[in-house]
Design a protein around this motif. Structure first.
Motif, mmCIF file in Angstrom:
data_model
loop_
_atom_site.group_PDB
_atom_site.id
_atom_site.type_symbol
_atom_site.label_atom_id
_atom_site.label_comp_id
_atom_site.label_asym_id
_atom_site.label_seq_id
_atom_site.Cartn_x
_atom_site.Cartn_y
_atom_site.Cartn_z
ATOM 1 N N LEU A 214 53.705 67.874 2.161
ATOM 2 C CA LEU A 214 55.452 67.920 2.310
ATOM 3 C C LEU A 214 55.887 68.083 3.704
ATOM 4 O O LEU A 214 56.850 67.453 4.181
ATOM 5 C CB LEU A 214 55.970 68.907 1.351
ATOM 6 N N ARG A 217 54.771 64.512 5.522
ATOM 7 C CA ARG A 217 55.609 63.390 5.054
ATOM 8 C C ARG A 217 57.087 63.725 4.921
ATOM 9 O O ARG A 217 57.715 62.559 5.219
ATOM 10 C CB ARG A 217 54.858 62.862 3.580
ATOM 11 N N ILE A 218 57.444 64.639 4.593
ATOM 12 C CA ILE A 218 58.805 64.736 4.102
ATOM 13 C C ILE A 218 59.629 65.564 5.438
ATOM 14 O O ILE A 218 60.784 65.571 5.824
ATOM 15 C CB ILE A 218 59.362 65.680 2.854
ATOM 16 N N SER A 273 54.452 57.627 -1.509
ATOM 17 C CA SER A 273 55.801 58.189 -1.600
ATOM 18 C C SER A 273 56.261 58.685 -0.241
ATOM 19 O O SER A 273 55.601 59.319 0.321
ATOM 20 C CB SER A 273 55.655 59.291 -2.713
ATOM 21 N N TYR A 274 57.656 58.497 -0.081
ATOM 22 C CA TYR A 274 58.181 59.073 0.975
ATOM 23 C C TYR A 274 59.368 59.715 0.619
ATOM 24 O O TYR A 274 60.365 60.378 1.440
ATOM 25 C CB TYR A 274 58.509 57.790 2.022
ATOM 26 N N SER A 275 59.900 59.774 -0.636
ATOM 27 C CA SER A 275 60.940 60.436 -1.176
ATOM 28 C C SER A 275 60.588 61.821 -1.586
ATOM 29 O O SER A 275 59.619 61.788 -2.288
ATOM 30 C CB SER A 275 61.655 59.919 -2.074
ATOM 31 N N MET A 276 61.155 63.015 -1.199
ATOM 32 C CA MET A 276 60.823 64.326 -1.700
ATOM 33 C C MET A 276 60.978 64.278 -3.031
ATOM 34 O O MET A 276 60.082 64.920 -3.931
ATOM 35 C CB MET A 276 61.898 65.238 -1.036
ATOM 36 N N VAL A 279 57.774 62.494 -4.467
ATOM 37 C CA VAL A 279 56.443 63.636 -4.290
ATOM 38 C C VAL A 279 56.390 64.398 -5.139
ATOM 39 O O VAL A 279 55.417 64.831 -5.630
ATOM 40 C CB VAL A 279 56.664 63.826 -2.619
#
Length: 364
Positions: A214, A217-218, A273-276, A279
């Motif tokens: 997290l 990536r986020i 995945s790149y959306s929280m 994820v």
């Protein structure tokens, strides 16, 4: 049993406090789970001599000491020592507690009851990062979670001490190490042992990697990313409760296979995945899917050789050393290509579990 999972969020805090690389920081969970390989079989033999209840009580004493050590001094070496004690105590606890459950439930309900125990364990695992975050934000020091845990363990010890356990006899003629390890010559027992090694490795890996994933990536800060671990264990809690109900009605191995198919699919989606939100959803699905695998494998092993329950328990819990095997590999992969590398190691472990679900079903 769930207190051992605090090593996941603790690794993130220790890494931040001392500025460690992933490969060095991941020695912390290795220090915890290494002892499952060392003490599991001896604990199974110890139960033959002193009984299952006394062995559980011994594990609690060691765990209380482990919780007090970080309050005396705080350095990377001291934390490694404290979590080594935690690993030793948890090894003894997991080897002895599951057979102790078999003393108080009928054989037909063992899988369901062990899964219910995993539900309670998952609540503890879920609360660990929450308590750590609360201690850091409100009390000014994340390490204050340790005295909270120590008090809970002490109260649990008193409860067990005054609780009578039926059929907890000592075994006069105890077996040897060689006799215990000879059980692995049974192909089914070997497959179940390796299955526990990989499912624990995957579970510990998700525990550790979720906050780091997290953050990378986020872009979340550690205090917020740590809640991803709590979400994972919240999903495991829901999955364990659901499994306790469903496993009383449906075949365990079929449940095992579908669970692993769902976990692998979610992991593949997670890697891209790149959306929280996405994820967190995938992390939740993985946690839900993995929640019942340990208890399925363990109960099948106990039912395979019930007359050797103590030794079987020792062998199966030795597989928990998977929590020491996968994290270093994940650390190396993460240092090389980022957190995706660590997730790929978990994906390989899940692939083995899916294959195992098919093989064991054929053999039975």
């Amino acid at each position: 049993m769930g207190f051992v999972d605090v090593v996941g969020i603790s690794t993130s805090y220790v890494q931040k406090d001392f500025g460690l690389s992933d490969s060095v920081a991941n020695l912390l969970p290795m220090m915890v789970f290494l002892w499952f390989a060392v003490f599991s079989v001896p604990t199974g033999l110890l139960m033959n001599k002193i009984g299952r209840k006394n062995t559980v009580l011994l594990s609690m004493v060691i765990t209380i000491v482990a919780m007090l050590v970080p309050l005396l001094a705080y350095s990377y070496g001291v934390i490694l020592f404290a979590f080594a004690l935690l690993g030793i105590g948890n090894t003894i606890l997991q080897v002895s507690l599951n057979p102790l459950v078999a003393n108080v439930v009928v054989k037909e309900q063992l899988t369901s009851r062990l899964t219910l125990g995993q539900f309670l364990k998952a609540i503890s695992s879920f609360l660990g990062p929450v308590i750590a975050g609360f201690a850091a934000a409100s009390l000014g020091n994340w390490k204050l979670l340790f005295p909270i845990f120590a008090v809970i363990i002490f109260l649990s010890s008193l409860w067990l001490w005054f609780t009578p356990i039926p059929h907890d006899e000592k075994v006069e003629q105890t077996t040897s190490f060689g006799a215990a390890f000879s059980l692995l010559k049974d192909n089914s027992v070997l497959l179940l042992f390796l299955g526990i090694l990989f499912v624990v490795g995957a579970d510990v890996g998700m525990n550790m990697a979720t906050p780091k994933f997290l953050m990378e990536r986020i872009g979340l800060p550690l205090e917020q990313a740590g809640l991803g671990t709590s979400l994972y264990f919240a999903a495991r809690t829901a999955g364990a409760l659901t499994g306790a109900i469903l496993l009383a009605r449906f075949a365990a191995m079929r449940f095992f296979k579908f669970s692993m198919m769902a976990a692998i699919a979610a992991m593949i989606v997670l890697l891209f995945s790149y959306s929280m939100v996405l994820v967190l959803v995938m992390v939740s699905i993985i946690g839900f899917a993995l929640a019942n695998i340990f208890s399925i494998l363990f109960s099948m092993a106990l039912q395979k050789r019930p007359e050797r329950g103590n030794e079987i328990s020792g062998l199966m819990i030795m597989g928990v050393a998977g929590g020491a095997v996968l994290p270093p590999l994940m650390g190396l992969a993460s240092d090389a290509i980022g957190q995706v590398g660590g997730m790929l190691v978990i994906l390989l472990a899940m692939g083995y579990l899916l294959v195992t679900s098919c093989i064991v079903k054929v053999q039975e």
